[in-house]
Write a protein that holds these residues in place. Sequence first.
Motif, PDB file in Angstrom:
ATOM      1  N   ASP A 185       0.828  -1.204   0.000  1.00 26.80           N
ATOM      2  CA  ASP A 185       0.000   0.000   0.000  1.00 26.80           C
ATOM      3  C   ASP A 185       0.864   1.257   0.000  1.00 26.80           C
ATOM      4  OD1 ASP A 185      -2.623   1.189   0.049  1.00 26.80           O
ATOM      5  OD2 ASP A 185      -2.193   1.785   2.121  1.00 26.80           O
ATOM      6  N   TYR A 221       2.048   1.609  -3.510  1.00 26.52           N
ATOM      7  CA  TYR A 221       0.943   2.049  -4.358  1.00 26.52           C
ATOM      8  C   TYR A 221       0.710   3.551  -4.207  1.00 26.52           C
ATOM      9  CZ  TYR A 221      -3.864   2.854  -5.829  1.00 26.52           C
ATOM     10  OH  TYR A 221      -4.992   3.360  -6.418  1.00 26.52           O
ATOM     11  N   LYS A 222       0.649   4.029  -2.972  1.00 21.84           N
ATOM     12  CA  LYS A 222       0.396   5.454  -2.736  1.00 21.84           C
ATOM     13  C   LYS A 222       1.507   6.326  -3.304  1.00 21.84           C
ATOM     14  CE  LYS A 222      -2.585   4.911   1.259  1.00 21.84           C
ATOM     15  NZ  LYS A 222      -2.736   5.001   2.706  1.00 21.84           N
ATOM     16  N   LYS A 223       2.746   5.872  -3.164  1.00 18.55           N
ATOM     17  CA  LYS A 223       3.868   6.655  -3.707  1.00 18.55           C
ATOM     18  C   LYS A 223       3.830   6.685  -5.230  1.00 18.55           C
ATOM     19  CE  LYS A 223       7.217   6.132   0.023  1.00 18.55           C
ATOM     20  NZ  LYS A 223       8.550   5.622   0.355  1.00 18.55           N
ATOM     21  N   LEU A 224       3.482   5.553  -5.841  1.00 15.21           N
ATOM     22  CA  LEU A 224       3.487   5.493  -7.305  1.00 15.21           C
ATOM     23  C   LEU A 224       2.277   6.180  -7.934  1.00 15.21           C
ATOM     24  CD1 LEU A 224       4.806   1.871  -7.897  1.00 15.21           C
ATOM     25  CD2 LEU A 224       6.064   4.025  -8.046  1.00 15.21           C
ATOM     26  N   GLN A 225       1.267   6.495  -7.155  1.00 18.35           N
ATOM     27  CA  GLN A 225       0.080   7.175  -7.680  1.00 18.35           C
ATOM     28  C   GLN A 225       0.230   8.700  -7.677  1.00 18.35           C
ATOM     29  OE1 GLN A 225      -2.528   5.692  -9.195  1.00 18.35           O
ATOM     30  NE2 GLN A 225      -1.251   3.881  -8.943  1.00 18.35           N
ATOM     31  N   LYS A 226       1.310   9.196  -7.147  1.00 20.11           N
ATOM     32  CA  LYS A 226       1.510  10.640  -7.078  1.00 20.11           C
ATOM     33  C   LYS A 226       1.791  11.204  -8.464  1.00 20.11           C
ATOM     34  CE  LYS A 226       3.014  10.891  -2.349  1.00 20.11           C
ATOM     35  NZ  LYS A 226       3.980  11.345  -1.396  1.00 20.11           N
ATOM     36  N   SER A 262      10.593   6.247  -8.843  1.00 23.33           N
ATOM     37  CA  SER A 262       9.670   5.112  -8.935  1.00 23.33           C
ATOM     38  C   SER A 262      10.408   3.799  -8.772  1.00 23.33           C
ATOM     39  CB  SER A 262       8.938   5.123 -10.278  1.00 23.33           C
ATOM     40  OG  SER A 262       8.188   6.290 -10.422  1.00 23.33           O
TER      41      SER A 262
END
Length: 155
Positions: free
Chosen positions: A46, A49-54, A62
Amino acid sequence: MKLIAEGSGSWTPDCRCTEKGFLNQLEDFEFLFLLTRNKDIFTITDIMYKKLQKVGLDVGWSSSTVILCLDSLKELKSDSRFNDLYDNCVDVDHPQNKRFTRRNTRPEDYVTKNVRADDDPTLSHREKFRKLHDKVIDEIFNCVKSRFFCTKFEK
């Protein structure tokens, strides 16, 4: 749920029986073991996921996020992390801690109802769960690896 299963209130026998079944499932060793390990895995993934959705990512950042996730997953496979998880689940699941006890008294006995066809009967209870533990983490590790095409990483 425990109040229902114990018969408090005006619950029907069917309802109490169903609740006893739910409680037994929630307190089952395998359920606790997988729930706890999956919580750890989802916490790691998670964060990734949160870091890659920025918005405004760069490839290097990445890539380092994915590498950090993979390193954290590898760390979950360590002997100390497995032993802590196993011992904590045995402490919670041990029949002496339950209102509704099972007939068997050893951890090796009361989880064998979930023996799978591919289990080796010569393995101890701890070894079987170590095998399952490693298999789950390897699957997640390989999924993350293949999703981000990180072929240079090793297990």
